[in-house]
Structures are given as C-alpha cells and as structure tokens.
Design an enzyme around this catalytic site. Structure first.
Site, PDB file in Angstrom:
ATOM      1  N   LYS A   1       0.840  -1.201   0.000  1.00 53.52           N
ATOM      2  CA  LYS A   1       0.000   0.000   0.000  1.00 53.52           C
ATOM      3  C   LYS A   1       0.880   1.257   0.000  1.00 53.52           C
ATOM      4  O   LYS A   1       2.102   1.176   0.182  1.00 53.52           O
ATOM      5  CB  LYS A   1      -0.925  -0.051   1.221  1.00 53.52           C
ATOM      6  CG  LYS A   1      -1.835  -1.312   1.254  1.00 53.52           C
ATOM      7  CD  LYS A   1      -2.951  -1.137   2.277  1.00 53.52           C
ATOM      8  CE  LYS A   1      -3.157  -2.369   3.113  1.00 53.52           C
ATOM      9  NZ  LYS A   1      -4.256  -2.212   4.104  1.00 53.52           N
TER      10      LYS A   1
ATOM     11  N   ASN B   1      -1.080  -0.315   7.733  1.00 49.13           N
ATOM     12  CA  ASN B   1      -0.469  -1.647   7.921  1.00 49.13           C
ATOM     13  C   ASN B   1       0.239  -2.180   6.679  1.00 49.13           C
ATOM     14  O   ASN B   1       0.503  -3.364   6.562  1.00 49.13           O
ATOM     15  CB  ASN B   1      -1.492  -2.628   8.491  1.00 49.13           C
ATOM     16  CG  ASN B   1      -2.657  -2.875   7.565  1.00 49.13           C
ATOM     17  OD1 ASN B   1      -2.671  -2.375   6.442  1.00 49.13           O
ATOM     18  ND2 ASN B   1      -3.629  -3.651   8.008  1.00 49.13           N
TER      19      ASN B   1
ATOM     20  N   TYR C   1     -12.033  -2.965  -2.225  1.00 52.74           N
ATOM     21  CA  TYR C   1     -12.454  -3.170  -0.831  1.00 52.74           C
ATOM     22  C   TYR C   1     -13.988  -3.273  -0.696  1.00 52.74           C
ATOM     23  O   TYR C   1     -14.513  -3.015   0.383  1.00 52.74           O
ATOM     24  CB  TYR C   1     -11.924  -2.034   0.048  1.00 52.74           C
ATOM     25  CG  TYR C   1     -10.471  -2.218   0.492  1.00 52.74           C
ATOM     26  CD1 TYR C   1     -10.041  -3.392   1.128  1.00 52.74           C
ATOM     27  CD2 TYR C   1      -9.535  -1.204   0.310  1.00 52.74           C
ATOM     28  CE1 TYR C   1      -8.723  -3.567   1.548  1.00 52.74           C
ATOM     29  CE2 TYR C   1      -8.207  -1.372   0.733  1.00 52.74           C
ATOM     30  CZ  TYR C   1      -7.818  -2.550   1.349  1.00 52.74           C
ATOM     31  OH  TYR C   1      -6.517  -2.708   1.776  1.00 52.74           O
TER      32      TYR C   1
ATOM     33  N   GLU D   1      -9.493 -10.656  -7.013  1.00 51.15           N
ATOM     34  CA  GLU D   1      -8.555  -9.529  -6.910  1.00 51.15           C
ATOM     35  C   GLU D   1      -7.511  -9.568  -8.025  1.00 51.15           C
ATOM     36  O   GLU D   1      -7.156  -8.524  -8.584  1.00 51.15           O
ATOM     37  CB  GLU D   1      -7.897  -9.523  -5.526  1.00 51.15           C
ATOM     38  CG  GLU D   1      -8.903  -9.130  -4.439  1.00 51.15           C
ATOM     39  CD  GLU D   1      -8.411  -9.309  -3.009  1.00 51.15           C
ATOM     40  OE1 GLU D   1      -9.181  -9.002  -2.093  1.00 51.15           O
ATOM     41  OE2 GLU D   1      -7.261  -9.763  -2.802  1.00 51.15           O
TER      42      GLU D   1
ATOM     43  N   HIS E   1      -1.443  -5.577   1.640  1.00 55.22           N
ATOM     44  CA  HIS E   1      -2.704  -6.309   1.474  1.00 55.22           C
ATOM     45  C   HIS E   1      -2.410  -7.702   0.943  1.00 55.22           C
ATOM     46  O   HIS E   1      -1.508  -7.876   0.120  1.00 55.22           O
ATOM     47  CB  HIS E   1      -3.609  -5.586   0.469  1.00 55.22           C
ATOM     48  CG  HIS E   1      -4.773  -6.433   0.027  1.00 55.22           C
ATOM     49  ND1 HIS E   1      -5.937  -6.525   0.746  1.00 55.22           N
ATOM     50  CD2 HIS E   1      -4.897  -7.290  -1.023  1.00 55.22           C
ATOM     51  CE1 HIS E   1      -6.749  -7.396   0.141  1.00 55.22           C
ATOM     52  NE2 HIS E   1      -6.149  -7.860  -0.931  1.00 55.22           N
TER      53      HIS E   1
HETATM   54  P1  GDP Z   1      -6.772  -7.426   6.048  1.00 51.10           P
HETATM   55  O1  GDP Z   1      -7.376  -8.474   5.151  1.00 51.10           O
HETATM   56  O2  GDP Z   1      -5.896  -8.011   7.122  1.00 51.10           O
HETATM   57  O3  GDP Z   1      -6.041  -6.338   5.271  1.00 51.10           O
HETATM   58  O4  GDP Z   1      -7.965  -6.724   6.844  1.00 51.10           O
HETATM   59  P2  GDP Z   1      -9.469  -6.371   6.384  1.00 51.10           P
HETATM   60  O5  GDP Z   1      -9.785  -6.977   5.049  1.00 51.10           O
HETATM   61  O6  GDP Z   1     -10.370  -6.665   7.526  1.00 51.10           O
HETATM   62  O7  GDP Z   1      -9.414  -4.789   6.251  1.00 51.10           O
HETATM   63  C1  GDP Z   1      -8.816  -4.186   5.122  1.00 51.10           C
HETATM   64  C2  GDP Z   1      -7.945  -3.042   5.587  1.00 51.10           C
HETATM   65  O8  GDP Z   1      -8.775  -2.072   6.230  1.00 51.10           O
HETATM   66  C3  GDP Z   1      -6.920  -3.401   6.656  1.00 51.10           C
HETATM   67  O9  GDP Z   1      -5.722  -3.922   6.115  1.00 51.10           O
HETATM   68  C4  GDP Z   1      -6.700  -2.083   7.341  1.00 51.10           C
HETATM   69  O10 GDP Z   1      -5.772  -1.272   6.624  1.00 51.10           O
HETATM   70  C5  GDP Z   1      -8.070  -1.439   7.273  1.00 51.10           C
HETATM   71  N1  GDP Z   1      -8.791  -1.645   8.519  1.00 51.10           N
HETATM   72  C6  GDP Z   1      -9.318  -2.799   8.995  1.00 51.10           C
HETATM   73  N2  GDP Z   1      -9.898  -2.628  10.188  1.00 51.10           N
HETATM   74  C7  GDP Z   1      -9.712  -1.311  10.486  1.00 51.10           C
HETATM   75  C8  GDP Z   1     -10.090  -0.497  11.592  1.00 51.10           C
HETATM   76  O11 GDP Z   1     -10.693  -0.953  12.564  1.00 51.10           O
HETATM   77  N3  GDP Z   1      -9.747   0.831  11.519  1.00 51.10           N
HETATM   78  C9  GDP Z   1      -9.061   1.354  10.467  1.00 51.10           C
HETATM   79  N4  GDP Z   1      -8.755   2.655  10.471  1.00 51.10           N
HETATM   80  N5  GDP Z   1      -8.699   0.617   9.413  1.00 51.10           N
HETATM   81  C10 GDP Z   1      -9.012  -0.694   9.423  1.00 51.10           C
HETATM   82 MG    MG Z   2      -8.918  -8.336   3.785  1.00 55.27          MG
END
Ligand code: GDP
Ligand code: MG
Length: 162
Positions: free
Chosen positions: A20, A123, A60, A137, A126
């Site tokens: 990212k 973080n 997303y 994707e 992805h």
């Molecule tokens: P991943 O698959 O581990 O990347 O996590 P998810 O698919 O649940 O979420 C996608 C991305 O959204 C994550 O990598 C984070 O950058 C962001 N994200 C997820 N949960 C949170 C949250 O509670 N707060 C914020 N600010 N960003 C979040």
């Molecule tokens: Mg995810």
C-alpha cells in the site's frame, strides 16, 4: 513425494499481494518482495500504479459498510501501490501468515506487519484472504496477459520432485 500433477496444482495457486502507499513511501518494497521470494514463492506479476478512488472502492467492496471504508479507499488511492501476484503451494494461506494480523499491534514479531507497522490504518500490505478473493482480486488488478507463467530454476530445490 509430490507427483507431477500435484506440483502443477501447487504452481497454479496464486494470490494477490499489494504494497500500500505507506509501504511504498517508507521504502519497504524490496523488504516485502524479499520475504515472499526467500520463502520460495514465485513472482508472476508486478506493477506500480496509483489506483483511483473508484478502483479502491471496488477492491475493498466487502468492507463498504464499515466506518473506516471511506478513509481506507482515500488512503489506497493516495499514492503508488505495488500490485503483485505470487504463486506457490499454499501461497494464499501462507501469504496471510507472512503478512500477519490486520492490526499490527496484534501481529506476531517475524511477520511483515509485526516487524514493520504500528497502526491498523497504516499496515503497509494487502493479501487476499481466500481462493475466491484471490481469483477476484487478481482479475481486478491484472489483465491475463500480465501474468507470466514460467519455470523457476529453483523449483526442484523448493518442491519435492525429481
Ligand atoms: P486485512 O485483510 O488483514 O487487510 O484486513 P481487512 O480486510 O479486515 O481490512 C482491510 C484493511 O482495512 C486493513 O488492512 C486495514 O488497513 C483497514 N482496517 C481494517 N480494520 C480497520 C479499523 O478498525 N480501523 C481502520 N482505520 N482501518 C481498518
Ligand atoms: Mg482483507
């Protein structure tokens, strides 16, 4: 011993991985690529792009009801992203292991997020979370012609074949 058809199936497992904008700006491209490469996974597609906000929303789409969705899509489209496809046996699940938990505060040391990130909204990486999302994707980010099938010289040293 893996039979020929099993190796073939392993090679066909592919996942979508993206560095990212925070990972790119922090100079972590080589560090991240290196972790997948050293593991023994094979890079079959890579490019650097600035996704539009609309594209980020597509990527997303599963999270569109979440309160952080808008900020997340703004962020993903805020700068260059390194989009990749990695191939190998178990790469979807193990790729997630290399990446670590979503919240870097909960990621284990030794994982990419555990070692290199602090905040959930920054973080740095992805990775597809399953076979269906991997397929979707990869199709969203790459045209089929951009995926390169090749035999790595190291394959016989990574997989149990002869
Ligand atoms: P991943 O698959 O581990 O990347 O996590 P998810 O698919 O649940 O979420 C996608 C991305 O959204 C994550 O990598 C984070 O950058 C962001 N994200 C997820 N949960 C949170 C949250 O509670 N707060 C914020 N600010 N960003 C979040
Ligand atoms: Mg995810």
């Amino acid at each position: 011993l893996l039979q020929d058809h099993q190796l073939h199936a392993a090679e066909l497992e592919r996942t979508f991985i993206a560095i990212k904008p925070d990972g790119v700006q922090r100079g972590l491209i080589a560090e991240i690529v290196s972790r997948f490469e050293r593991k023994g996974f094979k890079l079959v597609a890579i490019k650097i792009v600035v996704p539009s906000k609309e594209f980020a929303q597509k990527h997303y789409h599963d999270l569109k009801e979440r309160p952080f969705f808008n900020g997340l899509c703004d962020f993903l489209s805020s700068g260059p992203v390194v989009a990749m496809v990695w191939e190998g046996e178990g790469v979807i699940k193990y790729g997630r292991k290399l990446i670590g938990a979503t919240d870097p505060q909960k990621s284990e040391p030794g994982t990419i997020r555990g070692d290199l990130a602090v905040a959930v909204g920054r973080n740095i990486i992805h990775g597809s979370d399953g076979p269906e999302t991997a397929k979707d994707e990869i199709a969203l980010w790459f045209r089929p012609i951009e995926l390169v099938s090749y035999t790595s010289n190291a394959e016989k040293w990574i997989y149990e074949v002869n």
